[in-house]
Scaffold this motif. Structure first.
Motif, PDB file in Angstrom:
ATOM      1  N   ILE A  89       0.810  -1.228   0.000  1.00 58.30           N
ATOM      2  CA  ILE A  89       0.000   0.000   0.000  1.00 58.30           C
ATOM      3  C   ILE A  89       0.839   1.273   0.000  1.00 58.30           C
ATOM      4  CG2 ILE A  89      -1.997  -1.082   1.146  1.00 58.30           C
ATOM      5  CD1 ILE A  89      -0.997   0.051   3.791  1.00 58.30           C
ATOM      6  N   GLY A  90       2.117   1.141   0.309  1.00 54.37           N
ATOM      7  CA  GLY A  90       2.996   2.316   0.309  1.00 54.37           C
ATOM      8  C   GLY A  90       2.791   3.177   1.542  1.00 54.37           C
ATOM      9  N   LEU A  91       3.631   4.204   1.663  1.00 54.66           N
ATOM     10  CA  LEU A  91       3.583   5.071   2.849  1.00 54.66           C
ATOM     11  C   LEU A  91       3.672   6.532   2.428  1.00 54.66           C
ATOM     12  CD1 LEU A  91       6.104   2.937   4.842  1.00 54.66           C
ATOM     13  CD2 LEU A  91       3.913   3.608   5.814  1.00 54.66           C
ATOM     14  N   SER A  92       2.895   7.378   3.081  1.00 56.29           N
ATOM     15  CA  SER A  92       2.975   8.812   2.787  1.00 56.29           C
ATOM     16  C   SER A  92       4.259   9.354   3.402  1.00 56.29           C
ATOM     17  CB  SER A  92       1.774   9.533   3.415  1.00 56.29           C
ATOM     18  OG  SER A  92       1.897   9.456   4.821  1.00 56.29           O
ATOM     19  N   ASP A  93       4.647  10.578   3.027  1.00 61.16           N
ATOM     20  CA  ASP A  93       5.868  11.152   3.584  1.00 61.16           C
ATOM     21  C   ASP A  93       5.767  11.305   5.099  1.00 61.16           C
ATOM     22  OD1 ASP A  93       7.145  11.170   1.221  1.00 61.16           O
ATOM     23  OD2 ASP A  93       6.714  13.287   0.748  1.00 61.16           O
ATOM     24  N   ASP A  94       4.563  11.668   5.572  1.00 62.38           N
ATOM     25  CA  ASP A  94       4.364  11.807   7.022  1.00 62.38           C
ATOM     26  C   ASP A  94       4.512  10.474   7.721  1.00 62.38           C
ATOM     27  OD1 ASP A  94       4.041  14.421   7.211  1.00 62.38           O
ATOM     28  OD2 ASP A  94       1.833  14.427   7.376  1.00 62.38           O
ATOM     29  N   LYS A 105       6.145   7.903   6.763  1.00 64.49           N
ATOM     30  CA  LYS A 105       7.546   7.445   6.712  1.00 64.49           C
ATOM     31  C   LYS A 105       8.323   7.950   7.922  1.00 64.49           C
ATOM     32  CE  LYS A 105       8.379   8.294   2.138  1.00 64.49           C
ATOM     33  NZ  LYS A 105       9.216   8.726   1.073  1.00 64.49           N
ATOM     34  N   LYS A 106       7.961   9.153   8.364  1.00 63.21           N
ATOM     35  CA  LYS A 106       8.703   9.742   9.489  1.00 63.21           C
ATOM     36  C   LYS A 106       8.313   9.121  10.819  1.00 63.21           C
ATOM     37  CE  LYS A 106       9.193  14.199   7.303  1.00 63.21           C
ATOM     38  NZ  LYS A 106       8.138  15.127   6.956  1.00 63.21           N
ATOM     39  N   SER A 107       7.075   8.621  10.908  1.00 64.56           N
ATOM     40  CA  SER A 107       6.605   8.222  12.247  1.00 64.56           C
ATOM     41  C   SER A 107       6.529   6.713  12.497  1.00 64.56           C
ATOM     42  CB  SER A 107       5.230   8.825  12.488  1.00 64.56           C
ATOM     43  OG  SER A 107       4.310   8.265  11.574  1.00 64.56           O
ATOM     44  N   LYS A 111      21.396   2.609   9.863  1.00 70.07           N
ATOM     45  CA  LYS A 111      20.239   3.487   9.625  1.00 70.07           C
ATOM     46  C   LYS A 111      19.262   2.789   8.675  1.00 70.07           C
ATOM     47  CE  LYS A 111      22.389   5.838   5.751  1.00 70.07           C
ATOM     48  NZ  LYS A 111      22.635   7.017   5.000  1.00 70.07           N
ATOM     49  N   ILE A 112      18.047   3.311   8.645  1.00 73.25           N
ATOM     50  CA  ILE A 112      17.038   2.753   7.729  1.00 73.25           C
ATOM     51  C   ILE A 112      16.486   3.892   6.880  1.00 73.25           C
ATOM     52  CG2 ILE A 112      14.874   1.441   7.531  1.00 73.25           C
ATOM     53  CD1 ILE A 112      15.325   0.315  10.275  1.00 73.25           C
ATOM     54  N   GLU A 113      16.376   3.636   5.571  1.00 68.51           N
ATOM     55  CA  GLU A 113      15.757   4.634   4.691  1.00 68.51           C
ATOM     56  C   GLU A 113      14.567   3.997   3.999  1.00 68.51           C
ATOM     57  OE1 GLU A 113      19.862   7.026   3.533  1.00 68.51           O
ATOM     58  OE2 GLU A 113      18.784   5.941   1.956  1.00 68.51           O
TER      59      GLU A 113
END
Ligand code: ADP
Length: 360
Positions: free
Chosen positions: A297-302, A304-306, A338-340
């Motif tokens: 489903i993917g992730l929004s930019d917000d 991704k941060k949380s 780290k994780i990206e």
């Protein structure tokens, strides 16, 4: 003449001894020569790896599938080339764990490896116990961590409020001042108990988990087997591009990182399409990179941060607790990694895990 006869008798006797040993040992064992031809194996090896009598004389390349773990040929080559013993724990795809030892068979004349003797000791029960222990340790770590964050912070806030309270004029005398003194002592005690609990336990556990030479493909196989049911139920297809497989790391942690990321990749793919997951590894400048790609489903930019925060959940229609990625993040960053995330909503995500190899 007599001397020759004696020599032949001696040879026969030692051959018989060897044959006897071979047919009676309970240890799966193989003799492979320097051209990778299988020369001999024990009956337990025959049973364990479904070997047939006529495999003798065949190249290991042709029967590698029987051994059910990917790097055996490479490992044999290494031992022949270096003349050094190789010991490692491997898991076959039928979920058995072995301590595999590959010993060079040194020819005295030129002091070169003329082949190898491979021994497998079944350590499945030990690994099972270890897994149980690891699970308990992980749960305990989480509990202690929860105490550290979730109790320590409110406690700190309470202490600050309390300090302000002490400054009020009413607080300096009479009954109230006695009550305040009592409260101060008990706050101090709680703080001491929590500090002690958290620091000593963390340190102990950190030392208990030791690094070892791991085979990424075997661990991935293990994770894949643990996820066999969701893989099957969702028709998930997992492909791999493993360009780097052997490195030192903590087994439990690598397994947990892969388990969480792959199970999420399956969980967060819409039910109308089959999860297609790719697991890749590469290494650059002492950095191991693990890439897990999904078509979910993917992730929004917000988001991704949380998502690495504890108890954080974005997609709530699927069951979960919100701790998986928090733990993954903690394990990776504790090792200086780290994780990206690259992701597109509705299309899928790519989780990139970077782990420095010199510090692991
Ligand atoms: P859980 O899966 O138990 O909810 P995680 O910590 O593993 O907890 O994940 C946190 C959140 O991140 C999930 O609730 C989900 O919304 C999101 N997430 C995790 N992995 C993926 C992924 N591969 N694709 C899309 N969303 C994901």
């Amino acid at each position: 003449m007599q001397k020759q006869k004696d020599q032949i008798m001696n040879l026969k006797a030692s051959n018989e001894l060897l044959e006897n040993y071979f047919s009676n040992t309970i240890i799966p064992q193989l003799f492979v020569d320097a051209d990778l031809i299988l020369r001999k194996f024990t009956p337990p090896a025959m049973k364990q790896f479904s070997l047939k009598e006529d495999f003798i004389g065949k190249s290991m390349e042709d029967i590698r599938e029987n051994f059910r773990f990917p790097t055996i040929i490479d490992n044999i080559h290494t031992v022949i080339a270096t003349g050094k013993i190789l010991e490692k724990e491997v898991q076959t795809t039928d979920r058995h764990w072995y301590q595999m030892n590959i010993l060079p068979y040194i020819k005295k004349a030129n002091n070169k490896a003329n082949g190898v003797i491979i021994t497998f000791v079944d350590i499945t029960p030990r690994i099972r116990d270890l897994k149980e222990q690891e699970k308990m340790v992980a749960e305990q770590e989480l509990l202690l961590d929860t105490i550290a964050h979730d109790i320590k912070n409110p406690l700190l806030a309470q202490t600050l409020t309390f300090e302000l309270m002490k400054r009020l004029p009413e607080a300096t005398s009479g009954e109230l001042s006695k009550l305040i003194a009592g409260l101060e002592r008990s706050l101090h005690n709680i703080k001491e108990v929590i500090d002690g609990l958290v620091s000593s336990h963390w340190d102990k556990q950190r030392h208990e988990a030791s690094e070892e030479l791991l085979d990424f493909e075997s661990i991935l196989e293990d994770v894949r087997l643990s996820l066999a049911i969701p893989i099957q139920e969702n028709g998930a297809i997992i492909t791999t591009s493993i360009n780097f497989s052997e490195f030192k790391f903590i087994r439990r942690k690598l397994r947990s990182i892969l388990y969480n990321l792959i199970s999420n990749a399956i969980k967060y793919t819409p039910s109308e399409r089959n999860p297609e997951i790719n697991v890749a590894t590469e290494s650059h400048d002492n950095l191991l990179l693990i890439k897990i790609t999904d078509n979910g489903i993917g992730l929004s930019d917000d988001a991704k941060k949380s998502i690495f925060e504890k108890f954080k959940r974005v997609e709530k229609s699927v069951e979960g607790t919100g701790v998986g990625l928090y733990l993954v993040y903690a394990m990776v960053t504790n090792h200086g990694g780290k994780i990206e995330i690259d992701s597109e909503l509705g299309k899928g995500s790519l989780f990139k895990v970077f782990i420095p190899l010199n510090s692991v």
